[in-house]
Design a protein around this motif. Sequence first.
Motif, PDB file in Angstrom:
ATOM      1  N   THR A  29      96.596  37.884  61.435  1.00 24.86           N
ATOM      2  CA  THR A  29      95.859  38.049  60.075  1.00 24.86           C
ATOM      3  C   THR A  29      96.561  36.925  59.206  1.00 24.86           C
ATOM      4  O   THR A  29      97.558  37.277  58.687  1.00 24.86           O
ATOM      5  CB  THR A  29      95.466  39.346  59.601  1.00 24.86           C
ATOM      6  N   PHE A  30      95.828  35.946  58.802  1.00 27.40           N
ATOM      7  CA  PHE A  30      96.354  34.848  57.942  1.00 27.40           C
ATOM      8  C   PHE A  30      95.933  34.921  56.341  1.00 27.40           C
ATOM      9  O   PHE A  30      94.688  35.122  56.414  1.00 27.40           O
ATOM     10  CB  PHE A  30      96.153  33.444  58.432  1.00 27.40           C
ATOM     11  N   HIS A  31      96.704  35.125  55.599  1.00 32.00           N
ATOM     12  CA  HIS A  31      96.228  35.275  54.068  1.00 32.00           C
ATOM     13  C   HIS A  31      96.504  34.010  53.455  1.00 32.00           C
ATOM     14  O   HIS A  31      97.667  33.557  53.427  1.00 32.00           O
ATOM     15  CB  HIS A  31      97.272  36.258  53.458  1.00 32.00           C
ATOM     16  N   LEU A  32      95.455  33.129  53.036  1.00 27.78           N
ATOM     17  CA  LEU A  32      95.364  31.726  52.853  1.00 27.78           C
ATOM     18  C   LEU A  32      95.875  31.563  51.290  1.00 27.78           C
ATOM     19  O   LEU A  32      95.354  32.618  50.370  1.00 27.78           O
ATOM     20  CB  LEU A  32      94.156  31.078  53.212  1.00 27.78           C
ATOM     21  N   ARG A  33      96.394  30.498  50.974  1.00 26.15           N
ATOM     22  CA  ARG A  33      96.946  30.241  49.617  1.00 26.15           C
ATOM     23  C   ARG A  33      95.531  29.877  48.857  1.00 26.15           C
ATOM     24  O   ARG A  33      94.723  29.055  49.292  1.00 26.15           O
ATOM     25  CB  ARG A  33      98.027  28.881  49.907  1.00 26.15           C
ATOM     26  N   ARG A  34      95.527  30.370  47.695  1.00 28.75           N
ATOM     27  CA  ARG A  34      94.339  30.178  46.750  1.00 28.75           C
ATOM     28  C   ARG A  34      94.589  28.923  45.979  1.00 28.75           C
ATOM     29  O   ARG A  34      95.960  28.563  45.779  1.00 28.75           O
ATOM     30  CB  ARG A  34      94.511  31.210  45.825  1.00 28.75           C
ATOM     31  N   GLY A  35      93.680  28.109  45.693  1.00 27.41           N
ATOM     32  CA  GLY A  35      93.740  27.104  44.852  1.00 27.41           C
ATOM     33  C   GLY A  35      94.052  25.614  45.538  1.00 27.41           C
ATOM     34  O   GLY A  35      94.190  24.566  44.856  1.00 27.41           O
ATOM     35  N   VAL A  36      93.861  25.814  46.941  1.00 24.13           N
ATOM     36  CA  VAL A  36      94.383  24.475  47.507  1.00 24.13           C
ATOM     37  C   VAL A  36      92.966  23.528  47.683  1.00 24.13           C
ATOM     38  O   VAL A  36      91.800  24.335  48.032  1.00 24.13           O
ATOM     39  CB  VAL A  36      94.703  24.920  49.031  1.00 24.13           C
ATOM     40  N   LYS A  37      93.094  22.531  47.615  1.00 27.02           N
ATOM     41  CA  LYS A  37      91.855  21.592  47.698  1.00 27.02           C
ATOM     42  C   LYS A  37      91.993  20.521  48.605  1.00 27.02           C
ATOM     43  O   LYS A  37      93.223  19.960  48.825  1.00 27.02           O
ATOM     44  CB  LYS A  37      91.521  21.004  46.325  1.00 27.02           C
ATOM     45  N   PHE A  38      90.963  20.041  49.140  1.00 30.85           N
ATOM     46  CA  PHE A  38      91.150  18.719  50.066  1.00 30.85           C
ATOM     47  C   PHE A  38      91.095  17.475  49.053  1.00 30.85           C
ATOM     48  O   PHE A  38      90.755  17.733  48.047  1.00 30.85           O
ATOM     49  CB  PHE A  38      89.374  18.794  50.854  1.00 30.85           C
ATOM     50  N   HIS A  39      91.509  16.539  49.804  1.00 30.19           N
ATOM     51  CA  HIS A  39      91.636  15.157  48.952  1.00 30.19           C
ATOM     52  C   HIS A  39      90.404  14.936  48.225  1.00 30.19           C
ATOM     53  O   HIS A  39      90.338  14.243  47.066  1.00 30.19           O
ATOM     54  CB  HIS A  39      92.125  13.973  49.783  1.00 30.19           C
ATOM     55  N   ASP A  40      89.164  15.272  48.486  1.00 33.41           N
ATOM     56  CA  ASP A  40      87.957  15.042  47.755  1.00 33.41           C
ATOM     57  C   ASP A  40      87.637  15.914  46.538  1.00 33.41           C
ATOM     58  O   ASP A  40      86.561  16.037  46.023  1.00 33.41           O
ATOM     59  CB  ASP A  40      86.905  14.854  48.809  1.00 33.41           C
ATOM     60  N   GLY A  41      88.503  16.943  46.539  1.00 32.17           N
ATOM     61  CA  GLY A  41      88.460  17.940  45.309  1.00 32.17           C
ATOM     62  C   GLY A  41      87.852  19.318  46.048  1.00 32.17           C
ATOM     63  O   GLY A  41      87.682  20.347  45.211  1.00 32.17           O
ATOM     64  N   THR A  42      86.938  19.382  47.005  1.00 32.11           N
ATOM     65  CA  THR A  42      86.645  20.432  47.507  1.00 32.11           C
ATOM     66  C   THR A  42      87.498  21.682  47.979  1.00 32.11           C
ATOM     67  O   THR A  42      88.819  21.454  48.331  1.00 32.11           O
ATOM     68  CB  THR A  42      85.698  20.291  48.831  1.00 32.11           C
ATOM     69  N   ASP A  43      87.455  22.867  47.697  1.00 31.57           N
ATOM     70  CA  ASP A  43      87.991  24.062  48.037  1.00 31.57           C
ATOM     71  C   ASP A  43      88.470  24.281  49.471  1.00 31.57           C
ATOM     72  O   ASP A  43      87.402  24.173  50.178  1.00 31.57           O
ATOM     73  CB  ASP A  43      87.558  25.393  47.627  1.00 31.57           C
ATOM     74  N   PHE A  44      89.689  24.560  49.753  1.00 33.23           N
ATOM     75  CA  PHE A  44      90.137  24.807  51.152  1.00 33.23           C
ATOM     76  C   PHE A  44      89.959  26.627  51.342  1.00 33.23           C
ATOM     77  O   PHE A  44      90.311  27.380  50.348  1.00 33.23           O
ATOM     78  CB  PHE A  44      91.397  24.294  51.477  1.00 33.23           C
ATOM     79  N   GLY A  45      89.395  27.057  52.415  1.00 38.95           N
ATOM     80  CA  GLY A  45      89.013  28.507  52.646  1.00 38.95           C
ATOM     81  C   GLY A  45      89.281  28.909  54.223  1.00 38.95           C
ATOM     82  O   GLY A  45      89.393  27.919  55.035  1.00 38.95           O
TER      83      GLY A  45
END
Length: 104
Positions: A29-45
């Motif tokens: 189970t991986f708990h992902l970092r919040r606030g990460v964005k791709f180079h185009d500004g879209t959110d990572f999730g």
Amino acid sequence: MRQDPRIQTCHYPSLATNWDISADGMTYTFHLRRGVKFHDGTDFGAEDVKATFDRIVFPPKNLLSLRILPIKETVVRDRHTVIMRLSEPGIRTPSSPLSPGAGT
């Protein structure tokens, strides 16, 4: 996750803040970092993680994949949590982040 180049068996969170490994080594189970964005500004999730690993583990027809991880299924629990269920405990190399004992 990233690996400490000085200590090959030591892994540090990168896009995940931490991860849990089930006692049998079959579920991560991986708990992902919040606030990460791709180079185009879209959110990572978690959906991005699932899409990436699904493409590696279950590639489209005529696409070669070096399926090196025994991932049976990737499940999105929520926007910042992804679960990987394996077909066998851990993987074959002790320095892998998906090998038993590698969690933080």
